[in-house]
Design a protein around this motif. Structure first.
Motif, PDB file in Angstrom:
ATOM      1  N   LYS A 275      -1.912  53.628  25.687  1.00 26.04           N
ATOM      2  CA  LYS A 275      -2.228  53.017  24.557  1.00 26.04           C
ATOM      3  C   LYS A 275      -2.353  51.546  24.562  1.00 26.04           C
ATOM      4  CE  LYS A 275       1.071  55.409  22.605  1.00 26.04           C
ATOM      5  NZ  LYS A 275       1.822  56.134  21.473  1.00 26.04           N
ATOM      6  N   TYR A 294      -2.716  46.176  22.429  1.00 34.02           N
ATOM      7  CA  TYR A 294      -2.505  47.590  21.954  1.00 34.02           C
ATOM      8  C   TYR A 294      -4.011  48.217  21.528  1.00 34.02           C
ATOM      9  CZ  TYR A 294       2.120  45.850  21.112  1.00 34.02           C
ATOM     10  OH  TYR A 294       3.445  45.576  21.345  1.00 34.02           O
ATOM     11  N   GLU A 296      -6.722  51.549  20.464  1.00 33.49           N
ATOM     12  CA  GLU A 296      -7.012  52.646  19.619  1.00 33.49           C
ATOM     13  C   GLU A 296      -8.338  53.048  19.905  1.00 33.49           C
ATOM     14  OE1 GLU A 296      -5.688  52.792  15.679  1.00 33.49           O
ATOM     15  OE2 GLU A 296      -3.816  52.272  16.189  1.00 33.49           O
ATOM     16  N   THR A 301      -6.383  46.732  18.996  1.00 34.17           N
ATOM     17  CA  THR A 301      -6.032  46.544  17.667  1.00 34.17           C
ATOM     18  C   THR A 301      -5.200  45.522  17.117  1.00 34.17           C
ATOM     19  OG1 THR A 301      -4.382  48.354  17.914  1.00 34.17           O
ATOM     20  CG2 THR A 301      -6.654  49.049  17.271  1.00 34.17           C
TER      21      THR A 301
END
Length: 367
Positions: A275, A294, A296, A301
């Motif tokens: 992730k 990070y 997504e 994000t």
């Protein structure tokens, strides 16, 4: 207020690395919020008394209380020395460390800790027999940035680690230095792998080998290739892949080191997770920042960069660890234990085997 535990150090060798270590050793520990341990250099050993005295004058503030020896044996025999820091070429580490151990001195030995894994296993057995602490001086492992990367890596916020790329290279100007230089001389364990290789590998050990999912398992596969310099036959460029897939972890590190090109001046390592990813800034051996991204759906994000500053150049954190371990009567560090040095040397042995890089007869004291 409890007085700090003071560790009395003997310095073995007076080269550049020893200069760096002692300079940092004499930085006031309170500048890095350390109040439980402190350090005192009590002896320096070199090939001549004059060389030791010059070292003390230049790097130990000319402290007249420090004993200068024209041999390493003098340091090992000095009753005012608790621990020794060994900064000789790595093909001498085994003999120097063994002499220190037999003198019942605690040992911090520069990386790579030995020429091969067999030498290391022999030293560990000797350290156990004589009841002394022993640790490889992989200073990067003890720096505040490294500790924070480990915390994030194992927190689960990024998921499991999957892949790592790390490189450390430097232009040694091989055509301009003598063939007896430590980088080129096979009798001194010359070449990129043993000189530079520990630094890419430590990040794989930190984030993959040490990860709870790996459950302490050794690498499932090591694959390496070497390009040798025609000057002396030592490895000039080495790439190696270390895979961890014996337990819950399934991850791979792609590592490289070279002696004929300048290193990447921005990025030292990239660790990719399910992730997100962590990017370690250069230089790989003493980075001052890292960035966490990070992800997504394949998109970033959130991004965070953390920076670290301290007085000194980062060598003192490993000394603090040695002092605490000696104070607490430990035989090894929980941060860089014997098992991690063994993983390192086993990997290097295998890469050298695959690259057909054999040391000259007599270099390896244990095989």
């Amino acid at each position: 207020m409890t007085k700090p535990f003071i560790l009395r150090w003997g310095i073995i060798s007076t080269g550049r690395i020893a200069n760096c270590f002692v300079t940092d050793l004499l930085v006031d520990p309170e500048t890095r919020n350390v109040t439980d341990v402190a350090h005192k250099v009590t002896a320096v050993g070199s090939r001549s008394v004059q060389s030791a005295e010059k070292f003390i004058a230049e790097y130990a503030k000319g402290d007249q209380l420090i004993q200068a020896y024209g041999s390493y044996a003098g340091v090992f025999a000095d009753p005012n020395v608790d621990a020794v820091y060994i900064a000789t070429p790595h093909t001498l580490h085994y003999e120097n460390a063994l002499d220190a151990i037999k003198a019942k001195k605690h040992v911090l030995c520069e990386k790579p800790v030995t020429s091969n894994a067999a030498e290391l296993r022999s030293l560990l057995a000797a350290a156990k027999e004589h009841g002394v602490f022993f640790m490889e001086a992989l200073w990067t492992r003890f720096q505040p940035l490294t500790l924070e990367v480990k915390k994030i890596s194992e927190s689960g916020v990024l998921g499991a680690p999957l892949a790592l790329q790390a490189d450390l290279s430097d232009d040694f100007k091989l055509n301009e230095i003598p063939k007896t230089h430590r980088a080129l001389d096979p009798a001194l364990g010359g070449g990129a792998l043993l000189d530079l290789g520990p630094y890419p590998l430590i990040w794989a050990i930190l984030t993959l080998y040490e990860h709870p999912y790996n459950q302490g398992a050794a690498p499932s596969n090591v694959s390496g290739t070497m390009l040798k310099t025609p000057l002396t036959g030592v490895d000039c460029n080495t790439s190696f892949t270390v895979t961890f897939a014996k337990r819950k972890l399934a991850a791979q590190a792609i590592l490289s080191c070279s002696m004929n090109i300048a290193s990447n001046h921005t990025t030292g390592a990239i660790i990719r997770y399910e992730k997100g990813m962590i990017t370690i800034a250069a230089p790989l051996y003493c980075p001052k920042s890292f960035t966490v991204q990070y992800l997504e759906g394949g998109k970033v994000t959130k991004e965070e960069t953390r920076r670290f500053e301290y007085v000194g150049t980062g060598w003192h954190f490993q000394a603090d660890e040695v002092a605490r371990c000696v104070r607490d009567k430990k035989s090894e560090s929980s941060l860089w234990g014997h098992d991690k040095s063994l993983v390192e040397m086993d990997v290097f042995d295998e890469v050298r085997r695959q690259g057909n890089y054999k040391f000259p007869p007599g270099v390896e004291k244990v095989v």
